[in-house]
Design an enzyme around this catalytic site. Structure first.
Site, PDB file in Angstrom:
ATOM      1  N   SER A 153       0.864  -1.170   0.000  1.00  0.00           N
ATOM      2  CA  SER A 153       0.000   0.000   0.000  1.00  0.00           C
ATOM      3  C   SER A 153       0.904   1.223   0.000  1.00  0.00           C
ATOM      4  CB  SER A 153      -0.871  -0.030   1.263  1.00  0.00           C
ATOM      5  OG  SER A 153      -1.591   1.162   1.393  1.00  0.00           O
ATOM      6  N   LYS A 179      -1.010  -0.958  -4.452  1.00  0.00           N
ATOM      7  CA  LYS A 179      -2.235  -0.214  -4.112  1.00  0.00           C
ATOM      8  C   LYS A 179      -1.862   1.234  -3.873  1.00  0.00           C
ATOM      9  CE  LYS A 179      -4.580  -0.115   0.326  1.00  0.00           C
ATOM     10  NZ  LYS A 179      -5.163  -0.963   1.394  1.00  0.00           N
ATOM     11  N   LYS A 181      -3.011   4.952  -2.535  1.00  0.00           N
ATOM     12  CA  LYS A 181      -4.002   5.712  -1.772  1.00  0.00           C
ATOM     13  C   LYS A 181      -4.455   6.877  -2.648  1.00  0.00           C
ATOM     14  CE  LYS A 181      -4.022   3.668   2.305  1.00  0.00           C
ATOM     15  NZ  LYS A 181      -5.248   3.083   2.895  1.00  0.00           N
ATOM     16  N   ASP A 206      -7.204   2.871  -3.020  1.00  0.00           N
ATOM     17  CA  ASP A 206      -7.914   2.855  -1.739  1.00  0.00           C
ATOM     18  C   ASP A 206      -8.236   4.288  -1.345  1.00  0.00           C
ATOM     19  OD1 ASP A 206      -8.927   2.433   0.785  1.00  0.00           O
ATOM     20  OD2 ASP A 206      -7.121   1.501   1.612  1.00  0.00           O
ATOM     21  N   GLU A 231     -10.993   0.311  -3.439  1.00  0.00           N
ATOM     22  CA  GLU A 231     -11.238  -0.023  -2.033  1.00  0.00           C
ATOM     23  C   GLU A 231     -11.910   1.140  -1.316  1.00  0.00           C
ATOM     24  OE1 GLU A 231      -7.676  -1.516  -0.189  1.00  0.00           O
ATOM     25  OE2 GLU A 231      -8.445  -1.259   1.842  1.00  0.00           O
ATOM     26  N   ASP A 256     -13.483  -2.234   3.028  1.00  0.00           N
ATOM     27  CA  ASP A 256     -12.560  -2.327   4.162  1.00  0.00           C
ATOM     28  C   ASP A 256     -13.328  -1.825   5.395  1.00  0.00           C
ATOM     29  OD1 ASP A 256     -10.602  -1.844   6.088  1.00  0.00           O
ATOM     30  OD2 ASP A 256      -9.206  -0.813   4.788  1.00  0.00           O
ATOM     31  N   LYS A 280      -9.471  -7.356   7.839  1.00  0.00           N
ATOM     32  CA  LYS A 280      -8.462  -6.894   8.795  1.00  0.00           C
ATOM     33  C   LYS A 280      -8.834  -7.477  10.151  1.00  0.00           C
ATOM     34  CE  LYS A 280      -7.051  -2.531   6.685  1.00  0.00           C
ATOM     35  NZ  LYS A 280      -7.291  -1.077   6.654  1.00  0.00           N
ATOM     36  N   GLY A 308      -3.808  -4.264   6.083  1.00  0.00           N
ATOM     37  CA  GLY A 308      -2.814  -3.917   7.103  1.00  0.00           C
ATOM     38  C   GLY A 308      -3.149  -2.592   7.768  1.00  0.00           C
TER      39      GLY A 308
HETATM   40  O1  OSB Z   1      -7.110   1.468   4.586  1.00  0.00           O
HETATM   41  O2  OSB Z   1      -5.831  -0.171   4.242  1.00  0.00           O
HETATM   42  C1  OSB Z   1      -6.046   0.905   4.798  1.00  0.00           C
HETATM   43  C2  OSB Z   1      -2.988   1.989   6.840  1.00  0.00           C
HETATM   44  C3  OSB Z   1      -3.604   2.598   7.905  1.00  0.00           C
HETATM   45  C4  OSB Z   1      -4.966   2.691   7.927  1.00  0.00           C
HETATM   46  C5  OSB Z   1      -5.728   2.154   6.893  1.00  0.00           C
HETATM   47  C6  OSB Z   1      -5.125   1.512   5.831  1.00  0.00           C
HETATM   48  C7  OSB Z   1      -3.724   1.461   5.792  1.00  0.00           C
HETATM   49  C8  OSB Z   1      -2.967   0.878   4.700  1.00  0.00           C
HETATM   50  C9  OSB Z   1      -1.592   0.351   5.030  1.00  0.00           C
HETATM   51  O3  OSB Z   1      -3.351   0.870   3.557  1.00  0.00           O
HETATM   52  C10 OSB Z   1      -1.453  -1.091   4.865  1.00  0.00           C
HETATM   53  C11 OSB Z   1      -0.171  -1.592   5.512  1.00  0.00           C
HETATM   54  O4  OSB Z   1      -0.147  -1.805   6.736  1.00  0.00           O
HETATM   55  O5  OSB Z   1       0.796  -1.790   4.794  1.00  0.00           O
HETATM   56 MG    MG Z   2      -8.209   0.299   3.190  1.00  0.00          MG
END
Ligand code: OSB
Ligand code: MG
Length: 396
Positions: A153, A179, A181, A206, A231, A256, A280, A308
């Protein structure tokens, strides 16, 4: 004498059950190597609660609370989770001690929400139980694969050029899915640029709930980019609008934040609000509920993957174990410790092979040695809750 100690516990243990003696919480401060920006904010340092579950035999199980510092991802936060664990979860466990990890969720079923707080404790108990049986946690959970597929991510960056550099690094490292953001104003151009530079890689975005149905033009534009998924585009509670959006685009919506329980997953799938689920452990309350959601999704041919929350090695190890379950057919956000931390709290750290896979560990429980001394040196507060008539003891 409270239940869980003495005679009751003794006889239970002879039957191979759990006999929890104490829970210890330690909060640690872990500076991230690089700031992680999402549509809801920037994280530069994680405050993480590590839960230690002690059995009467002296065995220790570890769990990690994935609540963020502020209630921006969901309603939970580090401070609220601490309060809920000490003030609600521990007394309930003390009056209704779980006889097994699988029975744990029942002891706490009257608590509404606060699933990251619950998961931190439940997962420590799962680790403890696997250690008591001398088997890897992933096998104890019913995992079916020894190697899991992983992706990364990538947070919002200062510029498209910086983003391209980051993607190049992760593609070179072998990660199987990238992925990105996104947030309003920082979406189509990012995907355009990454597609132009890297071609047909497995790519997803995401939004962390940053959009509404008024943004349909953005989703229509993204729909032309062959994304693996979009996402959590809309608000967590808004299954109905997700269902409306899914009808308008070909790209699969992945939920999510919206999925906090098996019930949420059932309802989302019933109305076609998503075609992929990010599971998660924290968000859904631990291994038991995660397994239920995985089973439901599998029965409906809905792919799932492990999300994650910028975890340390303890949370990462639990994620690896979960991702060995059947149905986790898409690469998870389970990347190497070194992407986030100079020094992880497990020995050895989580590493990813050049083909973008992680091997499930063969040792008992989470299968990673926890660096107790390092946790102590990073610890900003601790509290123990003995399962005895004594009150909680406040530590450093
Ligand atoms: O939405 O997946 C998410 C990190 C913090 C809060 C929400 C998210 C995330 C990530 C990081 O996308 C995923 C990772 O731990 O590598
Ligand atoms: Mg997410």
């Amino acid at each position: 004498m409270l239940p869980g100690l003495g005679g009751i516990a003794g006889s239970r243990n002879k039957m191979g059950g759990l006999n929890l003696r104490q829970l210890t919480l330690r909060e640690i401060g872990m500076p991230l190597k690089h700031a992680f920006e999402t549509s809801f904010g920037v994280t530069t340092e994680r405050r993480i609660i590590i839960v230690e579950a002690l059995d009467e035999s002296g065995a220790l199980g570890y769990g990690e609370c994935t609540a963020m510092e502020q209630p921006l991802f969901n309603h939970e936060s580090v401070d609220a989770a601490w309060t809920v664990i000490i003030g609600s979860i521990c007394p309930m466990l003390s009056s209704m001690p779980p006889t097994s990890a699988a029975a744990f969720a029942n002891s706490l079923s009257s608590i509404r929400g606060n699933r990251m707080a619950i998961a931190a404790v439940e997962n420590a108990v799962w680790d403890l139980e696997a250690k008591l049986r001398g088997i890897p946690l992933w096998k104890h959970l019913g995992g079916v694969r020894e190697t899991i597929n992983t992706g990364v991510s990538i947070g919002l960056q200062k510029s498209v050029d910086v983003l391209i550099e980051k993607v190049a690094k992760e593609v070179d490292a072998g990660y199987q899915r990238i992925k990105l953001k996104i947030k309003p104003g920082h979406d189509i151009k990012l995907v355009d640029a990454v597609r132009a530079r890297f071609g047909n890689i497995l790519l997803s975005v995401d939004a962390n709930s940053a959009y509404t149905l008024d943004d349909i033009s953005v989703f229509e534009a993204l729909d032309d980019h062959e994304l693996l998924m979009i996402e959590q585009p809309l608000q967590p509670g808004d299954l109905i609008d997700h269902s409306k959006l899914q009808k308008k685009i070909r790209t699969s919506i992945c939920l999510d934040e919206s999925i906090t329980s098996l019930r949420d997953a059932e309802q989302a799938l019933e109305i076609d609000a998503c075609r992929i689920i990010n599971i998660k452990l924290g968000r859904v309350g631990g291994h038991t509920e995660a397994k239920r959601i995985q089973e439901l999704a599998l029965s409906k041919n809905i792919p799932v993957w492990c999300g994650g929350m910028l975890e340390t090695g303890v949370g990462r190890a639990h994620n690896i174990a979960m991702a060995t379950l059947e149905g986790f057919s898409l690469p998870g956000d389970i990347s190497a410790s070194a992407r986030y931390w100079d020094e992880d709290i497990v020995e050895s750290p989580v590493v990813v092979s050049p083909d973008g896979t992680i091997n499930a560990p063969s040792g008992p429980g989470i299968g990673f040695e926890v660096r107790d001394d390092l946790i102590d040196s990073l610890c900003t507060r601790s509290e123990s809750y003995p399962f005895s008539p004594a009150k909680a003891v406040v530590g450093s």
